[in-house]
Every structure is written in structure tokens, then in C-alpha cells.
Design an enzyme around this catalytic site. Structure first.
Site, PDB file in Angstrom:
ATOM      1  N   LEU A  13      -6.577  -8.478 -57.055  1.00 22.93           N
ATOM      2  CA  LEU A  13      -6.037  -7.656 -58.153  1.00 22.93           C
ATOM      3  C   LEU A  13      -6.350  -6.166 -58.008  1.00 22.93           C
ATOM      4  O   LEU A  13      -6.036  -5.376 -58.897  1.00 22.93           O
ATOM      5  CB  LEU A  13      -6.611  -8.138 -59.490  1.00 22.93           C
ATOM      6  CG  LEU A  13      -6.248  -9.567 -59.918  1.00 22.93           C
ATOM      7  CD1 LEU A  13      -7.035  -9.962 -61.156  1.00 22.93           C
ATOM      8  CD2 LEU A  13      -4.746  -9.675 -60.203  1.00 22.93           C
TER       9      LEU A  13
ATOM     10  N   HIS B 113       7.365  -8.325 -74.190  1.00 23.41           N
ATOM     11  CA  HIS B 113       6.927  -7.026 -74.714  1.00 23.41           C
ATOM     12  C   HIS B 113       7.191  -6.894 -76.214  1.00 23.41           C
ATOM     13  O   HIS B 113       7.069  -5.803 -76.770  1.00 23.41           O
ATOM     14  CB  HIS B 113       7.663  -5.886 -74.005  1.00 23.41           C
ATOM     15  CG  HIS B 113       7.151  -5.593 -72.626  1.00 23.41           C
ATOM     16  ND1 HIS B 113       5.813  -5.469 -72.336  1.00 23.41           N
ATOM     17  CD2 HIS B 113       7.804  -5.374 -71.460  1.00 23.41           C
ATOM     18  CE1 HIS B 113       5.658  -5.194 -71.047  1.00 23.41           C
ATOM     19  NE2 HIS B 113       6.853  -5.136 -70.495  1.00 23.41           N
TER      20      HIS B 113
ATOM     21  N   MET C 114      -2.423  -4.571 -55.026  1.00 26.21           N
ATOM     22  CA  MET C 114      -1.251  -4.741 -55.906  1.00 26.21           C
ATOM     23  C   MET C 114      -0.134  -3.778 -55.492  1.00 26.21           C
ATOM     24  O   MET C 114       1.033  -4.112 -55.529  1.00 26.21           O
ATOM     25  CB  MET C 114      -1.628  -4.466 -57.369  1.00 26.21           C
ATOM     26  CG  MET C 114      -2.556  -5.471 -57.991  1.00 26.21           C
ATOM     27  SD  MET C 114      -1.787  -6.842 -58.880  1.00 26.21           S
ATOM     28  CE  MET C 114      -0.857  -6.073 -60.186  1.00 26.21           C
TER      29      MET C 114
ATOM     30  N   ARG D 188      -3.659  -0.390 -74.017  1.00 22.69           N
ATOM     31  CA  ARG D 188      -4.154   0.729 -73.209  1.00 22.69           C
ATOM     32  C   ARG D 188      -4.102   2.000 -74.041  1.00 22.69           C
ATOM     33  O   ARG D 188      -3.246   2.128 -74.927  1.00 22.69           O
ATOM     34  CB  ARG D 188      -3.227   0.858 -71.986  1.00 22.69           C
ATOM     35  CG  ARG D 188      -3.596   1.907 -70.970  1.00 22.69           C
ATOM     36  CD  ARG D 188      -2.574   1.922 -69.824  1.00 22.69           C
ATOM     37  NE  ARG D 188      -3.005   2.772 -68.723  1.00 22.69           N
ATOM     38  CZ  ARG D 188      -2.254   3.032 -67.654  1.00 22.69           C
ATOM     39  NH1 ARG D 188      -1.043   2.503 -67.528  1.00 22.69           N
ATOM     40  NH2 ARG D 188      -2.716   3.810 -66.702  1.00 22.69           N
TER      41      ARG D 188
ATOM     42  N   LYS E  98       3.805  -0.782 -70.195  1.00 23.90           N
ATOM     43  CA  LYS E  98       2.937   0.143 -69.447  1.00 23.90           C
ATOM     44  C   LYS E  98       1.452   0.050 -69.792  1.00 23.90           C
ATOM     45  O   LYS E  98       0.673   0.959 -69.521  1.00 23.90           O
ATOM     46  CB  LYS E  98       3.394   1.611 -69.596  1.00 23.90           C
ATOM     47  CG  LYS E  98       4.847   1.848 -69.327  1.00 23.90           C
ATOM     48  CD  LYS E  98       5.400   1.068 -68.174  1.00 23.90           C
ATOM     49  CE  LYS E  98       4.852   1.495 -66.844  1.00 23.90           C
ATOM     50  NZ  LYS E  98       5.308   0.540 -65.773  1.00 23.90           N
TER      51      LYS E  98
ATOM     52  N   GLY F  73      -0.505  -2.426 -68.649  1.00 23.80           N
ATOM     53  CA  GLY F  73      -1.203  -3.261 -67.665  1.00 23.80           C
ATOM     54  C   GLY F  73      -0.701  -4.694 -67.659  1.00 23.80           C
ATOM     55  O   GLY F  73      -1.424  -5.616 -67.262  1.00 23.80           O
TER      56      GLY F  73
ATOM     57  N   PHE G  38       6.153   1.818 -58.753  1.00 24.41           N
ATOM     58  CA  PHE G  38       5.823   1.148 -60.017  1.00 24.41           C
ATOM     59  C   PHE G  38       4.300   1.063 -60.194  1.00 24.41           C
ATOM     60  O   PHE G  38       3.769   1.388 -61.247  1.00 24.41           O
ATOM     61  CB  PHE G  38       6.459  -0.252 -60.031  1.00 24.41           C
ATOM     62  CG  PHE G  38       6.132  -1.041 -61.255  1.00 24.41           C
ATOM     63  CD1 PHE G  38       6.762  -0.764 -62.468  1.00 24.41           C
ATOM     64  CD2 PHE G  38       5.181  -2.052 -61.224  1.00 24.41           C
ATOM     65  CE1 PHE G  38       6.448  -1.482 -63.611  1.00 24.41           C
ATOM     66  CE2 PHE G  38       4.858  -2.773 -62.362  1.00 24.41           C
ATOM     67  CZ  PHE G  38       5.499  -2.498 -63.550  1.00 24.41           C
TER      68      PHE G  38
END
Ligand code: A3P
Length: 309
Positions: free
Chosen positions: A243, A124, A248, A148, A48, A50, A278
Site C-alpha cells: 500500500l 461516494h 500504488m 481527510r 479524494k 483516500g 491519479f
């Protein structure tokens, strides 16, 4: 945390201090021994932060802005290494050996292994669980790490867990889980610090979601330079447009609409419907609206205690 297993619909384990679904055990060795290539490009992050945005940016830069190549589903062209060990739909398919499911879901590590070079890989995992060849420096793929503000990550993660993982707790409970390192890939600070501590690694680029929001063009330029690509001003503009949040959100290659439909059609979470999007809000400072003052204070104390960079 007794209710966690029920609310998150899985059992959890800790591997090297990292909180993961129990089924991750089935792929842990394959990840550890994964054969990395020097010409791979990896996008790594805490969920989450980015990731998808960064992947799409990296893909565009590396394909001379040929957006035709970006029409295939992102998980096919830029696969998620440990997908089969962590994502509910994949874990269920893996357990049932449901071979009608694509191999980037059912056996994501093998899928990555079989890709031709240059490969683009999403991951991840915190640095301490990356494949051995990266940790030891034996192989030096280019790694782009994005992070983030953790309060916004927590909010985004809560919505994500409801949308794609069948989480059935409320937001306050989710915050407790987040602060208590009881969400996938936690502890959060082990994750962020694990990469930021290595800021002098020449094959690692550290990005922030907030910088992408504030000045996407300069982040595109930095990333292109890191990847050894030259973009003209017009190309940077074109990519920034591709982007944009609005584009998106409507881009079916990245917005996971088909996954959400699949979850609802197959009743993956029983009667609980997967509702929402999402590419959801994309804002910086969402916590100002979404978090109680008490929770903001808890986060601030936690940030002051663990943040290093
Ligand atoms: P929100 O849930 O806050 O909206 P990840 O890809 O790591 O799962 O991150 C998803 C988050 O990135 C979501 O945050 C999503 O909306 C945001 N995001 C994706 N594309 C974006 C874009 N083009 N601009 C801004 N935010 C974006």
C-alpha cells in the site's frame, strides 16, 4: 456560479440537498432500492479522501494478502456503485448506450447487483443518499468510511477534476466552488458529519487519511479487527508495503492510467488533454504550499463553523 456548468461540463441537480450531476437522476431510484447484503463490505468517502487506498487495504485484508487477486482492475473487483450516474466518461457512454464499454461503467448499479457474495463496493454517497436498506438498518454490511483534511481534499479534487472530469477553471475558482458546496457530493460537512454522527453504529469503521499516513500498520490492524480477520506482524508489514505510495503509483490496477489514456485517445474533453497522475502527491498539509493565506483563512472559518467531530 454561472460558469460552473461550462467549466465542469455538466448540468447539476440537488437531490436531498446533495449536489450531483444531472444524469444521476437516471440511477437514483436504482441506488435507493439497491438490494444490500449483510456480508457486503463497503468503502465510503467524500471523493479524494483516500478511497482507493482504503479499498486496496480492505481488499488485501479480506483476501489473505493474495495480491494475485488484486491484479484485476479495481473497478471490476471493487466496483463503484454510482459510477454510471456521476463520472463523465460513464455518463457519456450511458447516454449513447455504448455497449462496448464494460458494464461496471455503463450500468454500475446492475453490475454490483449481479456480483457474487461477498461483494466489495465503493460508494461516494453521503449517508442520507445511501440505499434505503442501509439507512434503515434493515441490512448491516460492514462500512469503512475514510475522511481527510478538507483543504487537502480540495486540492486533490481540483487536480482530479482537471484530470478526469475535464474541468477547465483555475484553482481559486475551484476553491470557491468547494466552499460554496458546488462540487460533486457536496456539502462536504453533510458528508463527513453524516457518517461521524453515527460513530456508535457497530457496522461502521471511521478512518482518517492522516492516520494512514502517520501509522499505516495500526490502521491496517484496526481495519482487520473490524473485518474479523487476524493478521500476523509480518502480514501487516507486507500489506503496508503493497500500500505504499510508490507501489500504488505504479500499480496499473489502481492508478487509472488506462482511463487517462482512454480520455485522451477518445478526446472525451475535446482538445483539452488529460495530464497528470491519479496517485499524484499523497501528502498531508499540501495546502500550506498550494493555498493563498486568504484562502486558508476562508477555509479555517468554514471549518470552525461546520466541523463537529
Ligand atoms: P492527492 O491528489 O493529494 O495526491 P481517492 O482515492 O479518494 O480519489 O483519493 C486520491 C488521493 O489519495 C490522491 O491524493 C492520491 O495520491 C492519494 N493516495 C492514493 N494512494 C495513496 C497512498 N498509497 N499513499 C498516500 N496517498 C495515496
Amino acid at each position: 456560479y454561472e460558469t460552473l456548468t461550462e467549466k465542469a461540463r455538466t448540468n447539476f441537480i440537488k437531490i436531498d440537498g446533495v449536489f450531483l450531476p444531472e444524469d444521476y437522476k437516471q440511477i437514483a431510484d436504482a441506488v435507493e432500492n439497491f438490494e444490500v447484503r449483510d456480508d457486503d463490505v463497503w468503502v465510503c468517502s467524500f471523493q479524494k479522501s483516500g478511497t482507493t487506498w482504503t479499498q486496496e487495504m480492505v481488499w488485501g485484508i479480506c483476501h489473505e494478502l493474495n495480491f494475485e487477486t488484486a491484479k484485476a482492475p479495481i473497478n471490476e473487483r471493487f466496483p463503484f456503485l454510482e459510477f454510471s450516474g456521476v463520472i463523465t466518461t460513464a455518463r457519456v457512454a450511458m447516454r449513447d448506450n455504448n455497449t462496448s464499454v464494460p458494464s461496471w461503467v455503463l450500468n454500475s448499479v446492475e453490475f454490483c447487483d449481479n456480483l457474487p457474495s461477498p461483494r466489495y463496493i465503493k460508494c461516494h454517497l453521503p449517508f442520507n443518499l445511501l440505499p434505503r436498506q442501509i439507512r434503515t438498518g434493515e441490512k448491516k454490511p460492514k462500512i469503512v468510511y475514510v475522511s481527510r483534511n478538507p483543504k487537502d481534499v480540495c486540492i486533490s479534487f481540483y487536480h482530479h477534476s482537471k484530470l478526469l472530469e475535464g474541468y477547465c477553471g483555475n484553482f481559486e475558482e475551484f476553491c470557491e466552488l468547494f466552499l460554496g458546496d458546488h462540487v460533486f457530493y457536496a456539502p462536504y460537512w453533510n458528508h463527513v458529519n453524516g457518517y461521524w454522527d453515527r460513530s456508535n453504529m457497530e457496522n461502521l469503521l471511521l478512518l482518517r487519511f492522516e492516520d494512514m499516513k502517520m501509522d499505516l500498520s495500526s490502521v491496517i490492524r484496526r481495519t482487520a479487527k473490524f473485518l474479523g480477520k487476524n493478521l500476523s506482524n509480518d502480514e501487516v508489514k507486507l500489506l503496508a508495503d503493497h500500500l505504499s505510495f510508490a507501489k500504488m503509483k505504479n500499480n496499473t490496477s489502481v492508478n487509472k492510467k488506462t482511463t487517462i489514456e482512454y480520455i485522451n485517445n477518445m478526446k472525451v474533453f475535446g482538445e483539452q488533454k488529460s495530464e497528470g497522475e491519479f496517485i499524484r502527491n499523497g501528502g498531508v498539509g499540501q495546502w500550506k504550499e498550494a493555498m493563498s493565506e486568504r484562502m486558508v483563512n476562508r477555509f479555517d472559518e468554514w471549518i470552525a463553523k461546520y466541523s463537529k467531530h
